[in-house]
Motif scaffolding. Structure first.
Motif, PDB file in Angstrom:
ATOM      1  N   CYS A  93       0.817  -1.218   0.000  1.00 58.81           N
ATOM      2  CA  CYS A  93       0.000   0.000   0.000  1.00 58.81           C
ATOM      3  C   CYS A  93       0.852   1.269   0.000  1.00 58.81           C
ATOM      4  O   CYS A  93       0.549   2.228  -0.697  1.00 58.81           O
ATOM      5  CB  CYS A  93      -0.926   0.011   1.212  1.00 58.81           C
ATOM      6  SG  CYS A  93      -2.235  -1.235   1.156  1.00 58.81           S
ATOM      7  N   LEU A  99      -5.277   3.249  -0.669  1.00 56.04           N
ATOM      8  CA  LEU A  99      -6.202   3.353   0.461  1.00 56.04           C
ATOM      9  C   LEU A  99      -5.860   4.516   1.383  1.00 56.04           C
ATOM     10  O   LEU A  99      -6.085   4.463   2.593  1.00 56.04           O
ATOM     11  CB  LEU A  99      -6.208   2.034   1.270  1.00 56.04           C
ATOM     12  CG  LEU A  99      -6.559   0.772   0.493  1.00 56.04           C
ATOM     13  CD1 LEU A  99      -6.473  -0.441   1.394  1.00 56.04           C
ATOM     14  CD2 LEU A  99      -7.947   0.879  -0.117  1.00 56.04           C
ATOM     15  N   GLY A 100      -5.271   5.582   0.833  1.00 58.68           N
ATOM     16  CA  GLY A 100      -4.972   6.769   1.626  1.00 58.68           C
ATOM     17  C   GLY A 100      -3.714   6.675   2.450  1.00 58.68           C
ATOM     18  O   GLY A 100      -3.441   7.557   3.275  1.00 58.68           O
ATOM     19  N   SER A 101      -2.913   5.605   2.277  1.00 60.03           N
ATOM     20  CA  SER A 101      -1.673   5.481   3.040  1.00 60.03           C
ATOM     21  C   SER A 101      -0.618   6.434   2.491  1.00 60.03           C
ATOM     22  O   SER A 101      -0.555   6.671   1.287  1.00 60.03           O
ATOM     23  CB  SER A 101      -1.155   4.043   2.966  1.00 60.03           C
ATOM     24  OG  SER A 101      -0.911   3.678   1.620  1.00 60.03           O
ATOM     25  N   ARG A 113       2.222  12.908  10.420  1.00 58.71           N
ATOM     26  CA  ARG A 113       2.330  11.639  11.136  1.00 58.71           C
ATOM     27  C   ARG A 113       3.603  11.588  11.981  1.00 58.71           C
ATOM     28  O   ARG A 113       3.597  11.102  13.109  1.00 58.71           O
ATOM     29  CB  ARG A 113       2.284  10.482  10.132  1.00 58.71           C
ATOM     30  CG  ARG A 113       0.921  10.357   9.446  1.00 58.71           C
ATOM     31  CD  ARG A 113       0.956   9.420   8.268  1.00 58.71           C
ATOM     32  NE  ARG A 113      -0.376   9.139   7.734  1.00 58.71           N
ATOM     33  CZ  ARG A 113      -1.010   9.899   6.865  1.00 58.71           C
ATOM     34  NH1 ARG A 113      -0.430  11.006   6.417  1.00 58.71           N
ATOM     35  NH2 ARG A 113      -2.221   9.578   6.442  1.00 58.71           N
ATOM     36  N   HIS A 124      -0.154   2.670  16.336  1.00 60.97           N
ATOM     37  CA  HIS A 124      -1.116   2.601  15.234  1.00 60.97           C
ATOM     38  C   HIS A 124      -0.812   1.424  14.306  1.00 60.97           C
ATOM     39  O   HIS A 124      -1.729   0.744  13.826  1.00 60.97           O
ATOM     40  CB  HIS A 124      -1.080   3.907  14.427  1.00 60.97           C
ATOM     41  CG  HIS A 124      -1.644   5.075  15.173  1.00 60.97           C
ATOM     42  ND1 HIS A 124      -1.511   6.373  14.739  1.00 60.97           N
ATOM     43  CD2 HIS A 124      -2.344   5.137  16.347  1.00 60.97           C
ATOM     44  CE1 HIS A 124      -2.104   7.185  15.604  1.00 60.97           C
ATOM     45  NE2 HIS A 124      -2.610   6.466  16.589  1.00 60.97           N
ATOM     46  N   ILE A 129      -5.183   1.108  12.120  1.00 60.35           N
ATOM     47  CA  ILE A 129      -5.868   2.397  12.171  1.00 60.35           C
ATOM     48  C   ILE A 129      -6.480   2.682  10.802  1.00 60.35           C
ATOM     49  O   ILE A 129      -5.857   2.442   9.763  1.00 60.35           O
ATOM     50  CB  ILE A 129      -4.896   3.526  12.589  1.00 60.35           C
ATOM     51  CG1 ILE A 129      -5.641   4.853  12.696  1.00 60.35           C
ATOM     52  CG2 ILE A 129      -3.733   3.633  11.616  1.00 60.35           C
ATOM     53  CD1 ILE A 129      -4.790   5.987  13.282  1.00 60.35           C
ATOM     54  N   ARG A 130      -7.714   3.164  10.794  1.00 63.13           N
ATOM     55  CA  ARG A 130      -8.445   3.447   9.560  1.00 63.13           C
ATOM     56  C   ARG A 130      -8.417   2.231   8.625  1.00 63.13           C
ATOM     57  O   ARG A 130      -8.816   1.146   9.021  1.00 63.13           O
ATOM     58  CB  ARG A 130      -7.901   4.721   8.898  1.00 63.13           C
ATOM     59  CG  ARG A 130      -8.214   5.987   9.710  1.00 63.13           C
ATOM     60  CD  ARG A 130      -7.829   7.243   8.954  1.00 63.13           C
ATOM     61  NE  ARG A 130      -6.403   7.466   8.982  1.00 63.13           N
ATOM     62  CZ  ARG A 130      -5.777   8.086   9.976  1.00 63.13           C
ATOM     63  NH1 ARG A 130      -6.447   8.545  11.008  1.00 63.13           N
ATOM     64  NH2 ARG A 130      -4.471   8.255   9.934  1.00 63.13           N
ATOM     65  N   SER A 131      -7.939   2.382   7.396  1.00 66.78           N
ATOM     66  CA  SER A 131      -7.955   1.265   6.441  1.00 66.78           C
ATOM     67  C   SER A 131      -6.803   0.297   6.625  1.00 66.78           C
ATOM     68  O   SER A 131      -6.775  -0.761   6.000  1.00 66.78           O
ATOM     69  CB  SER A 131      -7.913   1.811   4.996  1.00 66.78           C
ATOM     70  OG  SER A 131      -9.047   2.604   4.737  1.00 66.78           O
ATOM     71  N   LYS A 241     -11.577  -8.258   7.244  1.00 64.13           N
ATOM     72  CA  LYS A 241     -11.198  -6.964   7.800  1.00 64.13           C
ATOM     73  C   LYS A 241      -9.700  -6.908   8.118  1.00 64.13           C
ATOM     74  O   LYS A 241      -9.080  -5.848   7.979  1.00 64.13           O
ATOM     75  CB  LYS A 241     -12.008  -6.688   9.070  1.00 64.13           C
ATOM     76  CG  LYS A 241     -13.475  -6.406   8.791  1.00 64.13           C
ATOM     77  CD  LYS A 241     -14.228  -6.094  10.075  1.00 64.13           C
ATOM     78  CE  LYS A 241     -15.693  -5.751   9.787  1.00 64.13           C
ATOM     79  NZ  LYS A 241     -16.457  -5.463  11.024  1.00 64.13           N
TER      80      LYS A 241
END
Length: 318
Positions: A93, A99-101, A113, A124, A129-131, A241
């Motif tokens: 990722c 996925l916004g990473s 960060r 985290h 965390i998040r996705s 998940k």
């Protein structure tokens, strides 16, 4: 000698036509069957418009039938370096910012960060965390390995964190090391219990030995029941998940998005068993077991059923 004249029957045009058609029928039938077979084979294959997917299909067809993996259990666990963990897990990722990473090396994305502090980023990464799933989707990573990876990526983007591999503070011990530390503490407590005592007390303690026997009889029942909950494994939703969502949540690398009926329809048509085998052994861009070899076959099957059923299937996992 008498002369004998033999007259052969005359061949009519109708007989010639029928003989010709009869001779052509067999080859024509064979050609028809071959063409029909070729069209049937072609129709059974899904066409991938993406050249990258087509290349992956070719590589899948020509790869070896089986692969042998030899596990090395010869010594104690050695933590992987940050670069090794990032290459094997995190880059899926963070290399492209999926996925916004934050992309590795993108100082503007990593700045906020890094400002949170090294310990916060490690927390985290370990818990998720998040996705981003816990430990990047690989539960086999130790806390130190996660800390090494966090420092490696952050330092590529402007930080100056000191990871455990560089002599920084340790963040948890490997399972083998944690197990080794517990027996070492037992002998230390033994001298306290074995303090010199008068001889009369030693004699008085002797009769108490038979009383300990009933406690030994109760242990097998407790030990026999302990493994049962662990045998069930994770549910399909938990596996999705924790592992599968990394790609299937956003359709990364051609993966069908969860809930996309159009994307799942041709795959559902292949059947549950076929999809499970693809998920266990890997297919196209998807690695075996989604990149987490710690998953059991049953857990992978449950995840397949969970995602496919979200896309219109009615599969029943165990």
């Amino acid at each position: 000698m008498g002369e004998h004249h033999h007259e052969f029957p005359k061949t009519t045009v109708t007989q010639v036509v029928l003989a010709t058609l009869g001779g052509l029928f067999a080859p024509a039938l064979v050609i028809f069957l071959i063409v029909k077979m070729l069209f049937g084979v072609q129709a059974s294959h899904l066409v991938d418009a993406d050249p990258a997917i087509q290349q992956a299909v070719v590589e899948e067809r020509i790869k070896p039938v089986a692969q042998v993996e030899v596990a090395d259990n010869s010594g104690p666990h050695v933590d992987k370096t940050g670069e090794q963990v990032v290459t094997a897990v995190c880059s899926a990722c963070h290399a492209a910012g999926a996925l916004g990473s934050p992309k590795i090396g993108d100082k503007s994305a990593w700045g906020p960060r890094i400002a949170q502090g090294y310990e916060t980023l490690i927390k985290h990464a370990i818990e998720g965390i998040r996705s981003m799933p816990a430990r990047g989707g690989n539960p086999d990573l130790t806390d130190n390995e996660v800390a090494n990876a966090v420092a490696y990526m952050a330092n590529q983007s402007g930080a100056s964190f000191k990871s455990p591999e560089q002599g920084g503070a340790s963040h948890g011990a490997a399972p083998a090391e944690a197990a080794a530390t517990e027996p070492a503490a037992a002998p230390a407590a033994a001298p306290v219990a074995a303090a010199p005592a008068p001889a009369p007390q030693a004699k008085a303690a002797a009769p108490a030995a038979p009383a300990a026997a009933p406690a030994e009889e109760a242990k097998p029942a407790v030990v026999a029941e302990a493994p049962k909950p662990a045998a069930s494994g994770k549910s399909g939703e938990e596996v999705v998940k924790g592992v599968c969502a990394m790609c299937h949540a956003g359709g990364l690398m051609g993966a069908p998005k969860i809930g996309d009926k159009d994307g799942w329809a041709p795959r559902i048509a292949q059947g549950y068993d076929t999809l499970v085998q693809h998920a266990i052994h890997g297919v196209r861009m998807m690695p075996a077991k989604g990149g987490n070899p710690g998953l059991s076959d049953a857990e992978v099957a449950r995840a397949v059923a969970y995602m496919a059923n979200q896309g219109g299937a009615n599969f029943k996992a165990d």
